[in-house]
Design an enzyme around this catalytic site. Structure first.
Site, PDB file in Angstrom:
ATOM      1  N   GLU A 157       0.841  -1.194   0.000  1.00 21.46           N
ATOM      2  CA  GLU A 157       0.000   0.000   0.000  1.00 21.46           C
ATOM      3  C   GLU A 157       0.876   1.244   0.000  1.00 21.46           C
ATOM      4  O   GLU A 157       1.875   1.309   0.713  1.00 21.46           O
ATOM      5  CB  GLU A 157      -0.904   0.027   1.229  1.00 21.46           C
ATOM      6  CG  GLU A 157      -1.775   1.285   1.312  1.00 21.46           C
ATOM      7  CD  GLU A 157      -2.676   1.302   2.532  1.00 21.46           C
ATOM      8  OE1 GLU A 157      -3.650   0.526   2.541  1.00 21.46           O
ATOM      9  OE2 GLU A 157      -2.392   2.066   3.474  1.00 21.46           O
ATOM     10  N   GLY A 170     -14.761   5.252   5.290  1.00 24.62           N
ATOM     11  CA  GLY A 170     -13.874   6.326   5.724  1.00 24.62           C
ATOM     12  C   GLY A 170     -14.093   6.641   7.191  1.00 24.62           C
ATOM     13  O   GLY A 170     -15.144   6.329   7.768  1.00 24.62           O
ATOM     14  N   TYR A 172     -11.892  -5.959  10.257  1.00 20.50           N
ATOM     15  CA  TYR A 172     -11.136  -5.737  11.492  1.00 20.50           C
ATOM     16  C   TYR A 172     -10.989  -7.043  12.274  1.00 20.50           C
ATOM     17  O   TYR A 172     -11.955  -7.505  12.882  1.00 20.50           O
ATOM     18  CB  TYR A 172     -11.845  -4.713  12.377  1.00 20.50           C
ATOM     19  CG  TYR A 172     -11.777  -3.288  11.884  1.00 20.50           C
ATOM     20  CD1 TYR A 172     -10.961  -2.353  12.517  1.00 20.50           C
ATOM     21  CD2 TYR A 172     -12.521  -2.867  10.786  1.00 20.50           C
ATOM     22  CE1 TYR A 172     -10.893  -1.034  12.079  1.00 20.50           C
ATOM     23  CE2 TYR A 172     -12.461  -1.555  10.336  1.00 20.50           C
ATOM     24  CZ  TYR A 172     -11.645  -0.653  10.990  1.00 20.50           C
ATOM     25  OH  TYR A 172     -11.584   0.651  10.544  1.00 20.50           O
ATOM     26  N   HIS A 203     -14.404  -4.108  14.739  1.00 19.29           N
ATOM     27  CA  HIS A 203     -14.516  -2.706  14.342  1.00 19.29           C
ATOM     28  C   HIS A 203     -14.755  -1.850  15.587  1.00 19.29           C
ATOM     29  O   HIS A 203     -15.559  -2.211  16.454  1.00 19.29           O
ATOM     30  CB  HIS A 203     -15.683  -2.541  13.361  1.00 19.29           C
ATOM     31  CG  HIS A 203     -15.705  -1.218  12.667  1.00 19.29           C
ATOM     32  ND1 HIS A 203     -16.048  -0.052  13.322  1.00 19.29           N
ATOM     33  CD2 HIS A 203     -15.428  -0.865  11.381  1.00 19.29           C
ATOM     34  CE1 HIS A 203     -15.981   0.962  12.469  1.00 19.29           C
ATOM     35  NE2 HIS A 203     -15.601   0.502  11.288  1.00 19.29           N
ATOM     36  N   GLN A 262       5.053   5.444  15.248  1.00 17.16           N
ATOM     37  CA  GLN A 262       3.948   4.752  14.589  1.00 17.16           C
ATOM     38  C   GLN A 262       3.025   4.064  15.584  1.00 17.16           C
ATOM     39  O   GLN A 262       1.880   3.759  15.257  1.00 17.16           O
ATOM     40  CB  GLN A 262       4.489   3.673  13.642  1.00 17.16           C
ATOM     41  CG  GLN A 262       5.165   4.178  12.394  1.00 17.16           C
ATOM     42  CD  GLN A 262       5.683   2.995  11.593  1.00 17.16           C
ATOM     43  OE1 GLN A 262       6.834   2.619  11.716  1.00 17.16           O
ATOM     44  NE2 GLN A 262       4.814   2.408  10.788  1.00 17.16           N
TER      45      GLN A 262
END
Length: 288
Positions: A17, A107, A144, A148, A211
Site C-alpha cells: 500500500e 472512511g 477488522y 470494528h 507509529q
C-alpha cells in the site's frame, strides 16, 4: 488484471500500500516511491484516497503510475463525506484510466461530524453497490480482526461484515494486527458465518516508536507481550527499532504462510527500503 483473478490460483501473493501526497508539488516524489517499490515485484499495489476526496485526482495519478510500472493497481475510495455525484465522477475517472480494482471504504468519521440530511452514503456497503452499478469493477472491502471500533461485539461485527460481503465484495483486506492468533480466530469466525471471499492479511511493519500510538488509534489493535518487549527494548534506538520491526513483520508473515494464509498486504508507509527488506526475507518462501 482484476485482483480476484490474482487471488484465484492459491499461490502466495504479497501486495503493497502507498499513499498519495497532500500537495501536487510532491507528486513526483511519490511516483518515484512507486517505481522503487515496483522493483520488488508485488502482486499488486493499492493507493489510498484523500480525506473527503480532496486528493482524489492524486489517487488516480498514482494508480496510473503503478500501472505504468507494470503492477496491477487498486484504488481506495471512501464515501462518507462525498456526494453521490462526486463518487460517480471519481469512479468514471478510474474507469476512463483503465483502473478496474477499487477498495470500497466508508472512511473515518471526522471529529464532531454530523450527517447532513442529504447525505447519501452512511456505510461502505452502500458504496459497494454504487461502484458495481457503474462498471465491471473488482471491489474489495476492509475488515477488522480485532472488531470494528464502532461495533458492540464480535458477533455484531461479523454480521455487518457478512452483509457487506453479500452486496458483492470480491475480497477483503484486514486492518493491521500484530498477533496472528487474533487473525486465525477472526478467519474461523468468518468461515462459520459463511464469508467465503478471499481474506488478505494486512501487516504493518512498525519501524519507529512514533507509529505505535497512531497504529492503535487507526485499528484498535493490541500488541502481544513479545512485541511490547521489542518496543520497550529498542523503541529509543531508531536503527534498532527499524531492524526489529522489519524482522517482526517478516516472521509474522512467515507464520501466516506456514498456516495456510497465502495472501499478504503490507502497509509500507511509502518506505521502499522496508518493503524491499521484507520481500528479500521472503524471497525463497514466495517462490517456493
Amino acid at each position: 488484471m482484476k485482483i480476484s483473478e490474482i487471488l484465484k490460483n492459491n499461490r502466495v501473493t504479497v501486495s503493497f500500500e502507498v499513499f498519495p501526497p497532500k500537495e501536487w508539488v510532491k507528486i513526483e516524489n511519490t511516483k518515484a516511491v512507486v517505481r522503487e517499490m515496483a522493483k520488488s515485484a508485488p502482486s499488486f499495489m493499492s493507493v489510498t484516497y484523500g480525506a473527503a476526496g480532496t486528493t482524489s485526482g492524486f489517487t488516480t495519478e498514482i494508480a496510473n503510475e503503478i500501472k505504468t510500472s507494470g503492477v496491477t493497481p487498486l484504488s481506495h475510495l471512501t464515501c462518507l463525506t462525498s456526494s453521490k455525484d462526486k463518487i460517480e465522477s471519481v469512479v468514471n475517472e478510474l474507469k476512463e484510466n483503465g483502473i478496474e480494482n477499487i477498495l470500497a471504504l466508508r472512511g473515518d468519521i471526522p471529529k464532531d461530524f454530523i450527517f447532513p440530511d442529504e447525505q447519501h452514503f452512511h456505510y461502505a456497503y452502500e458504496l459497494v453497490g454504487t461502484v458495481k452499478s457503474l462498471g465491471d469493477f473488482c471491489v474489495g472491502g476492509a475488515c477488522y480482526p480485532e472488531v470494528h471500533p464502532e461495533s458492540a461485539n464480535r458477533v455484531e461485527d461479523i454480521q455487518h461484515l457478512k452483509e457487506k460481503v453479500d452486496c458483492g465484495l470480491d475480497f477483503l483486506t484486514t486492518q493491521m494486527f500484530f498477533d496472528n492468533e487474533v487473525f486465525y480466530n477472526f478467519k474461523e469466525n468468518c468461515a462459520i458465518k459463511g464469508i467465503d471471499v478471499p481474506i488478505i492479511a494486512g501487516i504493518m511493519p512498525i519501524t519507529n516508536a512514533g507509529q505505535i500510538k497512531r497504529s492503535v488509534e487507526l485499528s484498535g489493535c493490541r500488541f502481544p507481550k513479545k512485541f511490547e518487549k521489542i518496543i520497550e527494548r529498542f523503541g529509543g534506538n531508531p536503527a534498532a527499532m527499524k531492524q526489529a520491526g522489519i524482522i517482526y513483520a517478516t516472521e509474522q508473515i512467515i507464520d501466516l504462510m506456514a498456516n495456510g494464509q497465502n495472501n499478504i498486504h503490507i502497509y509500507t508507509m511509502n518506505k521502499p527500503d522496508v518493503a524491499g527488506s521484507i520481500m528479500k526475507g521472503l524471497s525463497e518462501i514466495i517462490n517456493g
